[in-house]
Design an enzyme around this catalytic site. Sequence first.
Site, mmCIF file in Angstrom:
data_model
loop_
_atom_site.group_PDB
_atom_site.id
_atom_site.type_symbol
_atom_site.label_atom_id
_atom_site.label_comp_id
_atom_site.label_asym_id
_atom_site.label_seq_id
_atom_site.Cartn_x
_atom_site.Cartn_y
_atom_site.Cartn_z
ATOM 1 N N GLY A 202 0.965 -1.070 -0.066
ATOM 2 C CA GLY A 202 -0.114 -0.076 -0.045
ATOM 3 C C GLY A 202 1.033 1.291 -0.073
ATOM 4 O O GLY A 202 1.924 1.115 0.806
ATOM 5 N N ALA B 260 8.075 0.263 -5.289
ATOM 6 C CA ALA B 260 8.152 1.236 -4.191
ATOM 7 C C ALA B 260 9.377 1.878 -4.101
ATOM 8 O O ALA B 260 9.810 2.603 -3.040
ATOM 9 C CB ALA B 260 8.044 0.430 -2.816
ATOM 10 N N ALA B 261 10.138 2.167 -5.489
ATOM 11 C CA ALA B 261 11.155 3.042 -5.405
ATOM 12 C C ALA B 261 10.888 4.422 -4.813
ATOM 13 O O ALA B 261 11.474 5.246 -4.064
ATOM 14 C CB ALA B 261 12.083 3.021 -6.558
ATOM 15 N N GLY B 262 9.796 4.839 -5.580
ATOM 16 C CA GLY B 262 8.988 6.339 -5.260
ATOM 17 C C GLY B 262 8.831 6.308 -4.183
ATOM 18 O O GLY B 262 8.894 7.623 -3.402
ATOM 19 N N ASP B 263 7.961 5.589 -3.277
ATOM 20 C CA ASP B 263 7.698 5.742 -2.059
ATOM 21 C C ASP B 263 8.833 5.666 -1.016
ATOM 22 O O ASP B 263 8.771 6.462 -0.060
ATOM 23 C CB ASP B 263 6.760 4.591 -1.704
ATOM 24 C CG ASP B 263 5.555 4.605 -2.444
ATOM 25 O OD1 ASP B 263 4.986 5.725 -2.821
ATOM 26 O OD2 ASP B 263 4.783 3.491 -2.815
HETATM 27 P P1 ADP Z 1 8.315 5.409 -9.083
HETATM 28 O O1 ADP Z 1 8.646 4.217 -8.179
HETATM 29 O O2 ADP Z 1 7.246 6.232 -8.296
HETATM 30 O O3 ADP Z 1 7.917 5.282 -10.384
HETATM 31 P P2 ADP Z 1 10.812 6.377 -9.839
HETATM 32 O O4 ADP Z 1 10.870 5.211 -11.039
HETATM 33 O O5 ADP Z 1 10.762 7.748 -10.603
HETATM 34 O O6 ADP Z 1 9.656 6.406 -9.065
HETATM 35 O O7 ADP Z 1 11.986 6.281 -8.804
HETATM 36 C C1 ADP Z 1 12.070 7.003 -7.843
HETATM 37 C C2 ADP Z 1 13.608 7.255 -7.337
HETATM 38 O O8 ADP Z 1 14.169 5.984 -7.193
HETATM 39 C C3 ADP Z 1 14.404 7.826 -8.318
HETATM 40 O O9 ADP Z 1 14.307 9.572 -8.408
HETATM 41 C C4 ADP Z 1 15.988 7.473 -8.181
HETATM 42 O O10 ADP Z 1 16.323 8.171 -7.308
HETATM 43 C C5 ADP Z 1 15.687 6.149 -7.629
HETATM 44 N N1 ADP Z 1 15.696 4.927 -8.817
HETATM 45 C C6 ADP Z 1 14.587 4.396 -9.348
HETATM 46 N N2 ADP Z 1 15.148 3.633 -10.398
HETATM 47 C C7 ADP Z 1 16.338 3.560 -10.023
HETATM 48 C C8 ADP Z 1 17.539 2.708 -10.762
HETATM 49 N N3 ADP Z 1 17.340 1.954 -11.812
HETATM 50 N N4 ADP Z 1 18.723 3.137 -10.305
HETATM 51 C C9 ADP Z 1 18.953 3.827 -9.207
HETATM 52 N N5 ADP Z 1 18.069 4.680 -8.570
HETATM 53 C C10 ADP Z 1 16.839 4.525 -8.908
#
Ligand code: ADP
Length: 305
Positions: free
Chosen positions: A44, A247-250
């Site tokens: 979530g 969840a990278a963005g979260d």
């Molecule tokens: P979401 O998960 O919401 O789609 P993003 O894909 O833009 O968001 O990723 C959020 C942040 O995570 C990015 O700004 C970056 O700092 C980090 N990130 C995402 N993907 C990678 C990657 N392949 N390598 C390194 N950092 C990453």
Amino acid sequence: MSTQPSATLTVLGSTNMDLVAYVAAAPRRGETVTGREFRTVPGGKGANQAVAAARAGGAVTMIGAVGDDDFGSRLRVALAASGVEVSGLRTVPGASGTAHIVVDDEGGNAIVVVPGANGTVTSLTAEDEDRIAASGALLLQLELPMAGVLAGARAAHARGIRTVLTPAPAQPLPDELLALTDLLVPNEHEAAALTGCRDPQKAAAALLERVPEVVITLGAAGSLHAARGAEPVTVPALRVRAVDTTAAGDTFVGALAVAVGEGRETRQALAWASAAAALSVQRHGAGASMPDRTEIEALYVRNNR
Ligand code: ADP
């Protein structure tokens, strides 16, 4: 020892159990396929941001709802185990929120989200408003009913508490919500959906007409900060081997809110959040992939000396 003031944050958002099936190829309509593995993972967007911020060192309170089913108690326990204060997480009759996720061998996925208990959060209690009033910022996303999100934004705004909105899942935003938003953090796709501009710089400029400050996350290309009256700042992502960007963005938003709450200036705060997100993409899963403060600090220091 660190003498930094700690960040006090409230998250008003969703709590789901992610039910993840791993298959070679997703079934078509009417078809049954045999999967390879199944996992239940607490998730979530709201809970993910709360866990990310707590692991990053914030004092975090979660407001939301789980059902009175088995998932509800597991979700509550998982949040508390990460150090999130859960007295604002109501238990309501019926099912907890669930996300039914099919991941195929090419890394593609198909997801059905059933809001369940999350759908009951359409207003705040007096205690919820007190929790918001006692925090340095309120983190919001769009997995609760819009009425609940608006109630939180209004309560924060009325008390001068900063609001940080992640406009995901992407959907049209009421003007009132944008008017109550201090910091908007879309990814590049959400920014494009909101503005019609594919170019992040242009999208940021368009968004600044509606909110005072924006951070657009750009995946492996990093993140972009824009604020009224300030030069845009771009911070690169760390070069890492990503295995799962769930969840990278979260993770980024949770860590960013902690860094800002501790008084780091913009570029440092973005770099710190980027370090947290880079650690998370190198591991599988959502909650389980989120780094703790020591790991974030170590990677940040290594990259910024
Ligand atoms: P979401 O998960 O919401 O789609 P993003 O894909 O833009 O968001 O990723 C959020 C942040 O995570 C990015 O700004 C970056 O700092 C980090 N990130 C995402 N993907 C990678 C990657 N392949 N390598 C390194 N950092 C990453």
